[in-house]
Write a protein that holds these residues in place. Structure first.
Motif, PDB file in Angstrom:
ATOM      1  N   ARG A  27      41.497  24.698  15.189  1.00 33.75           N
ATOM      2  CA  ARG A  27      42.037  26.271  14.740  1.00 33.75           C
ATOM      3  C   ARG A  27      41.698  26.692  13.410  1.00 33.75           C
TER       4      ARG A  27
ATOM      5  N   PRO B 290      53.045  19.229  18.603  1.00 34.02           N
ATOM      6  CA  PRO B 290      51.852  20.337  18.377  1.00 34.02           C
ATOM      7  C   PRO B 290      52.326  21.549  18.583  1.00 34.02           C
TER       8      PRO B 290
ATOM      9  N   ARG C 213      59.428  27.231  12.278  1.00 33.22           N
ATOM     10  CA  ARG C 213      57.866  27.043  11.604  1.00 33.22           C
ATOM     11  C   ARG C 213      57.856  28.146  10.453  1.00 33.22           C
TER      12      ARG C 213
ATOM     13  N   LYS D 121      53.988  23.591  16.170  1.00 24.75           N
ATOM     14  CA  LYS D 121      53.018  23.954  15.234  1.00 24.75           C
ATOM     15  C   LYS D 121      53.526  24.007  13.820  1.00 24.75           C
TER      16      LYS D 121
ATOM     17  N   SER E  76      47.445  23.533  11.492  1.00 24.70           N
ATOM     18  CA  SER E  76      48.680  23.569  12.109  1.00 24.70           C
ATOM     19  C   SER E  76      48.384  22.836  13.542  1.00 24.70           C
ATOM     20  N   GLU E  77      47.578  21.686  13.581  1.00 20.71           N
ATOM     21  CA  GLU E  77      47.357  20.891  14.891  1.00 20.71           C
ATOM     22  C   GLU E  77      47.238  19.627  14.228  1.00 20.71           C
TER      23      GLU E  77
END
Length: 197
Positions: free
Chosen positions: A100, A64, A185, A67, A135-136
């Motif tokens: 998030r 994580p 990313r 991300k 993004s988690e």
């Protein structure tokens, strides 16, 4: 240099190569020795699963802290209104805390393969599709998010992990690609049609 395998995991298949209960596993669709999944998809979810024999690459994809955004096409009960969509975009409070902010939009007639077995629909029940990018990676996060806004998930398909796309793969199909540089990313392009208020 590493080899990454992109697999379209079918519905009701485990994200592992063995099972002592006789359920469908990855060995039923991909026969490459020594590879492991970078992350997972639930038994009742479909879509893109990444596999490799490179431990460092698995860490970069699934940890994580890196991300890597994950894109899901989600069929839900009913038709979420703008306030429900905005709630997902801002973050919703689940039992394990506030999510998030997510990128969320409506999808109009997405081109998806029929599910086997098909979803049972009531003739009088409305359904709709959303694209949700998070993004988690909490346990069953997307399903819990849509349930929180009152629109339970009927079908969930992961269409992208970072820059890697499901495009061109039917359920059970896979392809490989060679990576020459470290994973960075990167958000995939959104295909959702957003309705502004």
């Amino acid at each position: 240099m590493s080899t990454l395998y992109l697999l379209h995991k079918p519905y009701r298949m485990l994200s592992q190569f063995s099972d002592d209960q006789g359920r469908a596993t990855l060995k039923d669709v991909i026969d490459v020795p020594g590879i492991y999944a970078a992350g997972r998809l639930d038994h009742d979810s479909e879509g893109l699963l990444l596999l490799t024999d490179d431990g460092e690459l698995i860490h970069r994809i699934s940890d994580p802290r890196h991300k890597q955004p994950k894109t899901y096409w989600v069929q839900v009960e009913g038709k979420p209104d703008d306030s429900a969509i905005d709630a997902l975009r801002k973050g919703v409070t689940l039992k394990d805390g506030l999510t998030r902010p997510a990128r969320v939009g409506r999808l109009i007639d997405p081109d998806v393969a029929p599910r086997q077995p098909p979803i049972r629909h009531r003739a009088d029940a409305a359904v709709s599709w959303l694209e949700i990018i998070i993004s988690e990676g909490r346990n069953r996060q997307v399903r819990r998010m849509t349930a929180h806004i009152g629109h339970p998930t009927l079908r969930l398909i992961r269409t992208a992990v970072g820059p890697w796309q499901l495009t061109g793969l039917a359920p059970g199909q896979w392809r490989s690609e060679t990576l020459h540089a470290p994973v960075k990313r990167r958000h995939p392009p959104s295909r959702a049609t957003r309705r502004r208020s």
